[in-house]
Scaffold this motif. Structure first.
Motif, PDB file in Angstrom:
ATOM      1  N   VAL A   1       0.777  -1.187  -0.246  1.00  0.00           N
ATOM      2  CA  VAL A   1       0.045   0.081   0.006  1.00  0.00           C
ATOM      3  C   VAL A   1       0.890   1.321   0.035  1.00  0.00           C
ATOM      4  O   VAL A   1       0.549   2.112  -0.844  1.00  0.00           O
ATOM      5  CB  VAL A   1      -0.989  -0.059   1.155  1.00  0.00           C
ATOM      6  N   PRO A   2       1.995   1.436   0.687  1.00  0.00           N
ATOM      7  CA  PRO A   2       2.543   2.594   0.866  1.00  0.00           C
ATOM      8  C   PRO A   2       3.412   2.716  -0.555  1.00  0.00           C
ATOM      9  O   PRO A   2       3.417   4.210  -1.003  1.00  0.00           O
ATOM     10  CB  PRO A   2       3.386   2.409   2.163  1.00  0.00           C
ATOM     11  N   PRO A   3       4.061   1.893  -1.109  1.00  0.00           N
ATOM     12  CA  PRO A   3       4.793   2.453  -2.210  1.00  0.00           C
ATOM     13  C   PRO A   3       3.879   2.546  -3.570  1.00  0.00           C
ATOM     14  O   PRO A   3       3.858   3.464  -4.351  1.00  0.00           O
ATOM     15  CB  PRO A   3       5.665   1.104  -2.487  1.00  0.00           C
ATOM     16  N   LEU A   4       2.676   1.926  -3.601  1.00  0.00           N
ATOM     17  CA  LEU A   4       1.568   2.293  -4.465  1.00  0.00           C
ATOM     18  C   LEU A   4       0.953   3.631  -4.119  1.00  0.00           C
ATOM     19  O   LEU A   4       0.573   4.426  -4.945  1.00  0.00           O
ATOM     20  CB  LEU A   4       0.522   1.399  -4.327  1.00  0.00           C
ATOM     21  N   ALA A   5       0.766   4.250  -3.030  1.00  0.00           N
ATOM     22  CA  ALA A   5       0.186   5.384  -2.611  1.00  0.00           C
ATOM     23  C   ALA A   5       1.228   6.376  -2.940  1.00  0.00           C
ATOM     24  O   ALA A   5       0.600   7.466  -3.603  1.00  0.00           O
ATOM     25  CB  ALA A   5       0.142   5.358  -1.162  1.00  0.00           C
ATOM     26  N   ALA A   6       2.474   6.171  -3.038  1.00  0.00           N
ATOM     27  CA  ALA A   6       3.495   7.125  -3.379  1.00  0.00           C
ATOM     28  C   ALA A   6       3.526   7.285  -4.767  1.00  0.00           C
ATOM     29  O   ALA A   6       3.488   8.403  -5.274  1.00  0.00           O
ATOM     30  CB  ALA A   6       4.825   6.721  -2.841  1.00  0.00           C
ATOM     31  N   LEU A   7       3.335   6.029  -5.501  1.00  0.00           N
ATOM     32  CA  LEU A   7       3.176   6.207  -6.996  1.00  0.00           C
ATOM     33  C   LEU A   7       1.930   7.073  -7.532  1.00  0.00           C
ATOM     34  O   LEU A   7       2.029   7.963  -8.487  1.00  0.00           O
ATOM     35  CB  LEU A   7       3.048   4.836  -7.696  1.00  0.00           C
ATOM     36  N   LEU A   8       0.996   6.639  -6.704  1.00  0.00           N
ATOM     37  CA  LEU A   8      -0.591   7.499  -7.135  1.00  0.00           C
ATOM     38  C   LEU A   8      -0.304   8.938  -6.971  1.00  0.00           C
ATOM     39  O   LEU A   8      -0.739   9.812  -7.432  1.00  0.00           O
ATOM     40  CB  LEU A   8      -1.471   6.683  -6.395  1.00  0.00           C
ATOM     41  N   GLN A   9       0.543   9.392  -5.740  1.00  0.00           N
ATOM     42  CA  GLN A   9       0.678  10.604  -5.281  1.00  0.00           C
ATOM     43  C   GLN A   9       1.506  11.455  -6.455  1.00  0.00           C
ATOM     44  O   GLN A   9       0.874  12.533  -6.550  1.00  0.00           O
ATOM     45  CB  GLN A   9       1.620  10.576  -4.024  1.00  0.00           C
ATOM     46  N   ARG A  10       2.560  10.811  -6.987  1.00  0.00           N
ATOM     47  CA  ARG A  10       3.055  11.581  -8.136  1.00  0.00           C
ATOM     48  C   ARG A  10       2.356  11.841  -9.439  1.00  0.00           C
ATOM     49  O   ARG A  10       2.183  12.572  -9.705  1.00  0.00           O
ATOM     50  CB  ARG A  10       4.499  10.848  -8.554  1.00  0.00           C
ATOM     51  N   ALA A  11       1.454  10.609  -9.702  1.00  0.00           N
ATOM     52  CA  ALA A  11       0.337  10.865 -10.743  1.00  0.00           C
ATOM     53  C   ALA A  11      -0.429  12.016 -10.459  1.00  0.00           C
ATOM     54  O   ALA A  11      -0.851  12.721 -11.355  1.00  0.00           O
ATOM     55  CB  ALA A  11      -0.055   9.626 -11.070  1.00  0.00           C
ATOM     56  N   SER A  12      -1.162  12.234  -9.280  1.00  0.00           N
ATOM     57  CA  SER A  12      -2.253  13.179  -8.975  1.00  0.00           C
ATOM     58  C   SER A  12      -1.560  14.524  -8.994  1.00  0.00           C
ATOM     59  O   SER A  12      -2.145  15.320  -9.270  1.00  0.00           O
ATOM     60  CB  SER A  12      -2.881  12.729  -7.559  1.00  0.00           C
ATOM     61  N   GLU A  13      -0.380  14.498  -8.538  1.00  0.00           N
ATOM     62  CA  GLU A  13       0.378  15.746  -8.484  1.00  0.00           C
ATOM     63  C   GLU A  13       0.593  16.285 -10.057  1.00  0.00           C
ATOM     64  O   GLU A  13       0.391  17.475 -10.402  1.00  0.00           O
ATOM     65  CB  GLU A  13       1.593  15.659  -7.899  1.00  0.00           C
ATOM     66  N   ARG A  14       0.937  15.348 -10.928  1.00  0.00           N
ATOM     67  CA  ARG A  14       1.037  15.661 -12.447  1.00  0.00           C
ATOM     68  C   ARG A  14      -0.263  16.070 -12.966  1.00  0.00           C
ATOM     69  O   ARG A  14      -0.438  17.035 -13.777  1.00  0.00           O
ATOM     70  CB  ARG A  14       1.466  14.651 -13.030  1.00  0.00           C
ATOM     71  N   ILE A  15      -1.453  15.483 -12.493  1.00  0.00           N
ATOM     72  CA  ILE A  15      -2.775  15.707 -12.854  1.00  0.00           C
ATOM     73  C   ILE A  15      -3.180  17.279 -12.423  1.00  0.00           C
ATOM     74  O   ILE A  15      -3.582  17.922 -13.174  1.00  0.00           O
ATOM     75  CB  ILE A  15      -3.653  14.759 -12.567  1.00  0.00           C
ATOM     76  N   SER A  16      -2.898  17.366 -11.092  1.00  0.00           N
ATOM     77  CA  SER A  16      -3.083  18.691 -10.526  1.00  0.00           C
ATOM     78  C   SER A  16      -2.343  19.717 -11.327  1.00  0.00           C
ATOM     79  O   SER A  16      -2.837  20.939 -11.269  1.00  0.00           O
ATOM     80  CB  SER A  16      -2.771  18.678  -9.129  1.00  0.00           C
ATOM     81  N   ALA A  17      -1.320  19.515 -11.460  1.00  0.00           N
ATOM     82  CA  ALA A  17      -0.485  20.716 -12.243  1.00  0.00           C
ATOM     83  C   ALA A  17      -1.019  20.907 -13.743  1.00  0.00           C
ATOM     84  O   ALA A  17      -1.126  22.092 -14.279  1.00  0.00           O
ATOM     85  CB  ALA A  17       1.067  20.175 -12.445  1.00  0.00           C
ATOM     86  N   ARG A  18      -1.576  19.889 -14.392  1.00  0.00           N
ATOM     87  CA  ARG A  18      -2.215  20.098 -15.573  1.00  0.00           C
ATOM     88  C   ARG A  18      -3.644  21.107 -15.409  1.00  0.00           C
ATOM     89  O   ARG A  18      -4.101  21.524 -16.375  1.00  0.00           O
ATOM     90  CB  ARG A  18      -2.552  18.796 -16.334  1.00  0.00           C
ATOM     91  N   LEU A  19      -4.331  20.996 -14.205  1.00  0.00           N
ATOM     92  CA  LEU A  19      -5.437  21.653 -13.820  1.00  0.00           C
ATOM     93  C   LEU A  19      -5.044  22.952 -13.536  1.00  0.00           C
ATOM     94  O   LEU A  19      -5.849  23.928 -13.217  1.00  0.00           O
ATOM     95  CB  LEU A  19      -6.212  20.933 -12.697  1.00  0.00           C
ATOM     96  N   GLY A  20      -3.521  23.307 -13.405  1.00  0.00           N
ATOM     97  CA  GLY A  20      -3.120  24.764 -13.149  1.00  0.00           C
ATOM     98  C   GLY A  20      -2.805  25.040 -11.619  1.00  0.00           C
ATOM     99  O   GLY A  20      -2.917  26.279 -11.163  1.00  0.00           O
TER     100      GLY A  20
END
Length: 266
Positions: free
Chosen positions: A247-266
């Motif tokens: 769970v923790p390593p997958l959460a870290a992977l998803l965290q990086r992905a969610s930050e990329r999506i958030s960056a695209r939203l501005g």
């Protein structure tokens, strides 16, 4: 000036005809939602789910069909979502939408993990799934786009509520007790509130077989330009492929992905 032969209607007051029209529209949209959650339903199935008579359901479905929002597979007698619903839904996924920002990132996550990735939003007190990148495993989680799920026992639901203010949280979740889908489900408001505090502290949420035995889900918040949580990015998999240690390593992977999506939203 004096009016004769009719009574002037006060501003803001609906006539009985207005009320009936709104009620018909509400019923029609409810039918469209039901069709969107299933691959194909008979008239009686739709009527039962909508809690309407078959005759009323048939008239509403024929209206949706005439506008392209419903389709009748005549040889099987099954009602399905029509092509116009896709056209209308595509407008939501257009420029600036969270779906557009997340789509290829979700595909990358599937390539990296092999598991199903979902994107969901808060809609009328429930989780609503708006996009999915399907995993490659023989056993995989699958959810229809537009399907809904409870807030209290899903990773996405916890993420979508954890960062809300207390009054908003009470309004959305209600006082409880909440339905127990499995023996792991949190059913009291106090237990859920304490758990959501933990979600905020660790930055992600876990559905630990709370909605369905044998299935785990890790979810991360996706934030909009103002920092508010606008969506949930989640990974679902059989618990045999997603043990607690992963769970923790997958959460870290998803965290990086969610930050990329958030960056695209501005």
């Amino acid at each position: 000036m004096t009016q004769t032969g009719s009574t002037a209607r006060k501003p803001g007051r609906r006539s009985s005809g207005d009320t009936a029209a709104v009620r018909t529209l509400e019923r029609g949209l409810h039918l469209l939602r039901i069709l969107g959650e299933h691959q194909g339903l008979t008239l009686s199935d739709v009527a039962r789910r909508a809690e309407l008579s078959p005759s009323t359901t048939y008239r509403l479905l024929q209206t949706l069909r005439a506008q392209g929002f419903a389709h009748l597979q005549e040889d099987a007698g099954l009602w399905q979502v029509g092509a116009q619903a896709f056209v209308t839904g595509s407008a939501y996924q257009g420029r600036g939408s969270v779906t557009l920002a997340a789509r290829n990132i979700m595909d990358e996550l599937v390539s990296e993990t092999g598991e199903t990735i979902n994107l969901s939003v808060l809609q009328e007190g429930e989780v609503m799934y708006i996009h999915q990148a399907e995993g490659r495993g023989l056993m995989r989680a699958f959810t229809h786009i537009g399907a809904r799920a409870p807030l209290h026992c899903t990773g996405a639901g916890k993420v979508l509520t954890a960062w809300q203010d207390a009054p908003e949280l009470l309004s959305v979740l209600g006082p409880g007790p909440y339905h127990a889908y499995t023996t792991h489900t949190l059913t009291t408001r106090s237990a859920l509130t304490e758990h959501l505090t933990q979600v905020r502290q660790q930055g992600y949420a876990l559905d630990d077989e709370e909605r369905e035995l044998g299935v785990r889900c890790v979810a991360l918040p996706v934030r909009g330009p103002g920092g508010q949580v606008v969506a949930a990015l989640s990974l679902s998999a059989p618990s045999t492929r997603l043990p607690a240690a992963q769970v923790p390593p997958l959460a870290a992977l998803l965290q990086r992905a969610s930050e990329r999506i958030s960056a695209r939203l501005g």
